[in-house]
Design an enzyme around this catalytic site. Sequence first.
Site, PDB file in Angstrom:
ATOM      1  CB  CYS A   1      -4.543   4.004  -5.456  1.00 19.59           C
ATOM      2  SG  CYS A   1      -3.862   2.323  -5.446  1.00 19.59           S
TER       3      CYS A   1
ATOM      4  CD  GLU B   1      -6.795   1.976  -3.053  1.00 20.21           C
ATOM      5  OE1 GLU B   1      -6.100   1.113  -2.464  1.00 20.21           O
ATOM      6  OE2 GLU B   1      -6.871   3.151  -2.680  1.00 20.21           O
TER       7      GLU B   1
ATOM      8  CG  HIS C   1      -2.055  -1.687  -9.544  1.00 18.83           C
ATOM      9  ND1 HIS C   1      -2.933  -0.771  -9.025  1.00 18.83           N
ATOM     10  CD2 HIS C   1      -1.192  -2.011  -8.537  1.00 18.83           C
ATOM     11  CE1 HIS C   1      -2.623  -0.540  -7.752  1.00 18.83           C
ATOM     12  NE2 HIS C   1      -1.569  -1.276  -7.443  1.00 18.83           N
TER      13      HIS C   1
ATOM     14  N   GLY D   1      -1.169   2.346  -7.230  1.00 17.63           N
ATOM     15  CA  GLY D   1      -1.858   2.552  -8.504  1.00 17.63           C
ATOM     16  C   GLY D   1      -1.190   3.617  -9.341  1.00 17.63           C
TER      17      GLY D   1
ATOM     18  CB  CYS E   1      -0.920   0.012   1.220  1.00 19.69           C
ATOM     19  SG  CYS E   1      -1.922   1.516   1.370  1.00 19.69           S
TER      20      CYS E   1
END
Length: 277
Positions: free
Chosen positions: A219, A210, A161, A222, A73
């Site tokens: 994100c 997410e 992703h 991301g 994260c």
Amino acid sequence: MKFAKMNGLGNEIAVLDARERPVTLNASAVEALASAGKGIGFDQLMLLLPPKNPMADVYTEIWNADGSKVAACGNGSRCVAWYVMREMNRENVVIETEAGLLGAVSVGQNRISVDMGEPILDWELIPMAERMDTIRIELQVGPIDDPILHGPGVVSMGNPHCVFFVQDAELAPVEAVGPMIEYHPLFPERTNVGFAEIVARDHIRLRVWERGAGLTKACGTGACAALVAAVRRRLCDRVAKVQVDGGMLEIEWRESDNHVIMTGAVALETEGTIRGN
């Protein structure tokens, strides 16, 4: 135990400090804590534990609001770095996660830069269920002869992703398409879903559905994945601003060592204590 409610560009992060009294979390406990009405309320929970690797300053378990445990994260890592730097009165720390060691440095007031490591581009390691060229996979949404979305790039930054390139990120069907792609059979561990608009060679507008959290304001992984996917398609430079709903991240995919560097702001909302079992 101590906790801090923080955010990384609006991505709600709870930092739960269990280093002095380690706890074992499960999905139901995390879901209860994630409830804004009954618990702390967050998109991701970062559980701090004593490091396993002697090179690290802290070990971090990462949980999504739906109770799923994940390996990475980006916004949460910046929050953890800020929290531990403040405690240790240092300008740099090393965070240990399931995905590996992340080096972080302070680059200004409440601004943290994290070395997110090398992107994973191999279909088996991302992972995907079928062999495909991850620069542009065979996946489309809508009619076969006139899809509304097609040919996304796929990257893992410790978490998978799927990045669609769109003409206008503001009009992208994030909430309609995001859940469908998150659970697509091509992604056995589910996936985050990005909708990236190339504004300029050094500017990407990004919205992300997410995995386990839904549409959030930011994100970090991301943003890293979007830049990597765009560079692989020769759509942007290796250093770019990535504009998310909550603000701006600076992402660099370094040629020297293939590492992705993410820089952005964090904010402390509140601190307190919570009972642990």
